[in-house]
Design a protein around this motif. Sequence first.
Motif, PDB file in Angstrom:
ATOM      1  N   PHE A 112      -5.845  -0.197  44.815  1.00 28.00           N
ATOM      2  CA  PHE A 112      -4.703  -0.726  44.071  1.00 28.00           C
ATOM      3  C   PHE A 112      -3.956   0.403  43.370  1.00 28.00           C
ATOM      4  CE2 PHE A 112      -2.276  -2.954  40.926  1.00 28.00           C
ATOM      5  CZ  PHE A 112      -2.115  -4.252  41.387  1.00 28.00           C
ATOM      6  N   LEU A 113      -4.697   1.296  42.736  1.00 25.36           N
ATOM      7  CA  LEU A 113      -4.070   2.386  41.990  1.00 25.36           C
ATOM      8  C   LEU A 113      -3.409   3.402  42.912  1.00 25.36           C
ATOM      9  CD1 LEU A 113      -6.788   2.923  39.232  1.00 25.36           C
ATOM     10  CD2 LEU A 113      -4.515   1.934  38.935  1.00 25.36           C
ATOM     11  N   GLU A 114      -3.901   3.527  44.130  1.00 26.68           N
ATOM     12  CA  GLU A 114      -3.238   4.418  45.091  1.00 26.68           C
ATOM     13  C   GLU A 114      -1.861   3.899  45.452  1.00 26.68           C
ATOM     14  OE1 GLU A 114      -5.952   4.604  48.331  1.00 26.68           O
ATOM     15  OE2 GLU A 114      -7.313   6.032  47.344  1.00 26.68           O
ATOM     16  N   VAL A 115      -1.724   2.580  45.562  1.00 29.00           N
ATOM     17  CA  VAL A 115      -0.439   1.975  45.909  1.00 29.00           C
ATOM     18  C   VAL A 115       0.456   1.845  44.679  1.00 29.00           C
ATOM     19  CG1 VAL A 115       0.677  -0.092  46.860  1.00 29.00           C
ATOM     20  CG2 VAL A 115      -1.486   0.716  47.824  1.00 29.00           C
ATOM     21  N   ALA A 116      -0.151   1.519  43.545  1.00 27.38           N
ATOM     22  CA  ALA A 116       0.607   1.309  42.311  1.00 27.38           C
ATOM     23  C   ALA A 116       0.025   2.182  41.206  1.00 27.38           C
ATOM     24  CB  ALA A 116       0.570  -0.162  41.900  1.00 27.38           C
ATOM     25  N   PRO A 117       0.296   3.490  41.233  1.00 28.79           N
ATOM     26  CA  PRO A 117      -0.344   4.422  40.303  1.00 28.79           C
ATOM     27  C   PRO A 117       0.050   4.233  38.840  1.00 28.79           C
ATOM     28  CG  PRO A 117       1.348   5.535  41.587  1.00 28.79           C
ATOM     29  CD  PRO A 117       1.172   4.188  42.198  1.00 28.79           C
ATOM     30  N   ASP A 118       1.138   3.522  38.580  1.00 29.83           N
ATOM     31  CA  ASP A 118       1.567   3.302  37.202  1.00 29.83           C
ATOM     32  C   ASP A 118       0.882   2.086  36.573  1.00 29.83           C
ATOM     33  OD1 ASP A 118       2.840   1.556  38.894  1.00 29.83           O
ATOM     34  OD2 ASP A 118       4.732   1.547  37.788  1.00 29.83           O
ATOM     35  N   THR A 119      -0.105   1.523  37.273  1.00 27.08           N
ATOM     36  CA  THR A 119      -0.830   0.351  36.784  1.00 27.08           C
ATOM     37  C   THR A 119      -1.692   0.700  35.570  1.00 27.08           C
ATOM     38  OG1 THR A 119      -0.917  -0.651  38.979  1.00 27.08           O
ATOM     39  CG2 THR A 119      -2.575  -1.381  37.403  1.00 27.08           C
ATOM     40  N   THR A 120      -1.742  -0.199  34.616  1.00 21.35           N
ATOM     41  CA  THR A 120      -2.681  -0.078  33.494  1.00 21.35           C
ATOM     42  C   THR A 120      -3.962  -0.816  33.866  1.00 21.35           C
ATOM     43  OG1 THR A 120      -0.927   0.071  31.835  1.00 21.35           O
ATOM     44  CG2 THR A 120      -3.105  -0.621  31.078  1.00 21.35           C
ATOM     45  N   LEU A 121      -5.068  -0.093  33.894  1.00 21.38           N
ATOM     46  CA  LEU A 121      -6.352  -0.676  34.265  1.00 21.38           C
ATOM     47  C   LEU A 121      -7.231  -0.843  33.034  1.00 21.38           C
ATOM     48  CD1 LEU A 121      -8.584  -1.510  36.320  1.00 21.38           C
ATOM     49  CD2 LEU A 121      -9.166   0.935  36.489  1.00 21.38           C
ATOM     50  N   VAL A 122      -7.756  -2.059  32.852  1.00 19.24           N
ATOM     51  CA  VAL A 122      -8.744  -2.338  31.816  1.00 19.24           C
ATOM     52  C   VAL A 122     -10.007  -2.834  32.509  1.00 19.24           C
ATOM     53  CG1 VAL A 122      -9.338  -3.789  29.838  1.00 19.24           C
ATOM     54  CG2 VAL A 122      -7.019  -2.870  30.059  1.00 19.24           C
ATOM     55  N   SER A 123     -11.132  -2.201  32.222  1.00 16.69           N
ATOM     56  CA  SER A 123     -12.403  -2.587  32.835  1.00 16.69           C
ATOM     57  C   SER A 123     -13.308  -3.230  31.794  1.00 16.69           C
ATOM     58  CB  SER A 123     -13.106  -1.366  33.439  1.00 16.69           C
ATOM     59  OG  SER A 123     -12.337  -0.818  34.502  1.00 16.69           O
ATOM     60  N   ARG A 124     -13.868  -4.362  32.134  1.00 22.09           N
ATOM     61  CA  ARG A 124     -14.759  -5.094  31.236  1.00 22.09           C
ATOM     62  C   ARG A 124     -16.057  -5.370  31.996  1.00 22.09           C
ATOM     63  NH1 ARG A 124     -15.760  -5.736  26.050  1.00 22.09           N
ATOM     64  NH2 ARG A 124     -13.481  -5.718  25.711  1.00 22.09           N
ATOM     65  N   ASP A 125     -17.133  -4.699  31.592  1.00 21.59           N
ATOM     66  CA  ASP A 125     -18.427  -4.825  32.268  1.00 21.59           C
ATOM     67  C   ASP A 125     -19.293  -5.834  31.524  1.00 21.59           C
ATOM     68  OD1 ASP A 125     -20.908  -4.530  33.469  1.00 21.59           O
ATOM     69  OD2 ASP A 125     -20.591  -2.396  33.856  1.00 21.59           O
ATOM     70  N   VAL A 126     -19.178  -7.091  31.903  1.00 18.97           N
ATOM     71  CA  VAL A 126     -19.970  -8.123  31.235  1.00 18.97           C
ATOM     72  C   VAL A 126     -21.386  -8.173  31.765  1.00 18.97           C
ATOM     73  CG1 VAL A 126     -17.906  -9.484  30.751  1.00 18.97           C
ATOM     74  CG2 VAL A 126     -19.265 -10.004  32.793  1.00 18.97           C
ATOM     75  N   GLY A 127     -21.608  -7.615  32.952  1.00 21.44           N
ATOM     76  CA  GLY A 127     -22.958  -7.598  33.497  1.00 21.44           C
ATOM     77  C   GLY A 127     -23.885  -6.697  32.704  1.00 21.44           C
ATOM     78  N   HIS A 128     -23.357  -5.547  32.262  1.00 25.81           N
ATOM     79  CA  HIS A 128     -24.161  -4.607  31.483  1.00 25.81           C
ATOM     80  C   HIS A 128     -24.010  -4.819  29.978  1.00 25.81           C
ATOM     81  CE1 HIS A 128     -24.263  -1.539  35.058  1.00 25.81           C
ATOM     82  NE2 HIS A 128     -25.050  -2.585  35.239  1.00 25.81           N
ATOM     83  N   SER A 129     -22.891  -5.395  29.568  1.00 23.14           N
ATOM     84  CA  SER A 129     -22.667  -5.669  28.144  1.00 23.14           C
ATOM     85  C   SER A 129     -22.179  -7.114  27.994  1.00 23.14           C
ATOM     86  CB  SER A 129     -21.640  -4.695  27.563  1.00 23.14           C
ATOM     87  OG  SER A 129     -22.091  -3.365  27.672  1.00 23.14           O
ATOM     88  N   PRO A 130     -23.075  -8.074  28.086  1.00 28.19           N
ATOM     89  CA  PRO A 130     -22.663  -9.488  28.063  1.00 28.19           C
ATOM     90  C   PRO A 130     -22.031  -9.879  26.731  1.00 28.19           C
ATOM     91  CG  PRO A 130     -24.940  -9.230  28.831  1.00 28.19           C
ATOM     92  CD  PRO A 130     -24.531  -7.926  28.243  1.00 28.19           C
ATOM     93  N   PRO A 131     -21.012 -10.737  26.789  1.00 27.07           N
ATOM     94  CA  PRO A 131     -20.445 -11.270  25.544  1.00 27.07           C
ATOM     95  C   PRO A 131     -21.457 -12.193  24.869  1.00 27.07           C
ATOM     96  CG  PRO A 131     -18.983 -11.622  27.433  1.00 27.07           C
ATOM     97  CD  PRO A 131     -20.304 -11.219  27.969  1.00 27.07           C
ATOM     98  N   PRO A 132     -21.249 -12.470  23.588  1.00 29.25           N
ATOM     99  CA  PRO A 132     -22.157 -13.407  22.903  1.00 29.25           C
ATOM    100  C   PRO A 132     -22.065 -14.804  23.520  1.00 29.25           C
ATOM    101  CG  PRO A 132     -20.750 -12.207  21.333  1.00 29.25           C
ATOM    102  CD  PRO A 132     -20.199 -11.941  22.696  1.00 29.25           C
ATOM    103  N   PHE A 133     -23.174 -15.512  23.495  1.00 31.33           N
ATOM    104  CA  PHE A 133     -23.147 -16.908  23.902  1.00 31.33           C
ATOM    105  C   PHE A 133     -22.465 -17.735  22.805  1.00 31.33           C
ATOM    106  CE2 PHE A 133     -27.119 -15.900  26.462  1.00 31.33           C
ATOM    107  CZ  PHE A 133     -26.442 -15.902  27.669  1.00 31.33           C
ATOM    108  N   VAL A 134     -21.808 -18.792  23.225  1.00 29.54           N
ATOM    109  CA  VAL A 134     -21.210 -19.716  22.269  1.00 29.54           C
ATOM    110  C   VAL A 134     -22.322 -20.415  21.486  1.00 29.54           C
ATOM    111  CG1 VAL A 134     -20.010 -21.926  22.108  1.00 29.54           C
ATOM    112  CG2 VAL A 134     -19.040 -20.096  23.493  1.00 29.54           C
ATOM    113  N   ASP A 135     -22.150 -20.472  20.169  1.00 28.92           N
ATOM    114  CA  ASP A 135     -23.112 -21.187  19.333  1.00 28.92           C
ATOM    115  C   ASP A 135     -22.349 -22.065  18.343  1.00 28.92           C
ATOM    116  OD1 ASP A 135     -22.092 -19.426  17.445  1.00 28.92           O
ATOM    117  OD2 ASP A 135     -23.928 -18.251  17.255  1.00 28.92           O
ATOM    118  N   GLY A 136     -23.076 -22.688  17.427  1.00 28.10           N
ATOM    119  CA  GLY A 136     -22.442 -23.599  16.490  1.00 28.10           C
ATOM    120  C   GLY A 136     -21.418 -22.928  15.596  1.00 28.10           C
TER     121      GLY A 136
END
Length: 232
Positions: free
Chosen positions: A30-54
């Motif tokens: 994607f970046l090769e075709v559109a190099p001006d793209t803003t990329l944000v990476s979110r690794d939830v597998g290694h850094s899981p978000p908190p579970f919903v609680d009360g």
Amino acid sequence: MTNLLRIDASAQSEDRSLTRQLTSLFTQTFLEVAPDTTLVSRDVGHSPPPFVDGRFIHAAFTAPDQREDWMADVLAPSDRLVDEVVAADIIVMGVPMYNYGMPAALKAWIDQVARIGRTFSFDLERGDFPIEPMLSGKRLAVLSSRGEFGFAPGGIRAHKNALDPAIAACAHYFGVDETAIESIAIEYQEFKDDRHRASIDQARARTAALARRLAAEAQTARKRAEFARLGA
């Protein structure tokens, strides 16, 4: 400028994760075709978000002007994730199938992103359909891997596929219509035979082609928007 949000949900390291290899290929292409793209990476597998609680539920369903200080702290992780989704034009997800469904880490991410007043509104005056998405117009690429095979519609294990329908059902929370979801899957992973190797090759080819197409479409849309702005 196009905003690309990459979500990785695999618990595996990149050298062992097929889905991480696909999301890496997608973003690189994607970046090769559109190099001006803003990329944000979110690794939830290694850094899981908190579970919903009360406490989360209490805070999320309290009107913003009535929230106590502790509620802002509880909602802060969700706010960061929602901000990333709001900014994204295209979302690419690396999602292995775990026990026929999605990884718990990805479900936790969805639960944090599904926020009343931020990604959906709720009004009982709408009758039996009170939920209405607040985001729209985004594209989603789901890059998956499965130990077995035949999970596509009409396949011998389609009835066991709890992954794709769940993502499609929740996609409106992150501004994606079901018709704007494209899925690519590696299968036969547990068999490790020629069918698996062929599936990897096919998925890589399709992933690169999809990334090129979406990037080209994004570039065209950006140029049209710029032309319209200058013309105005």
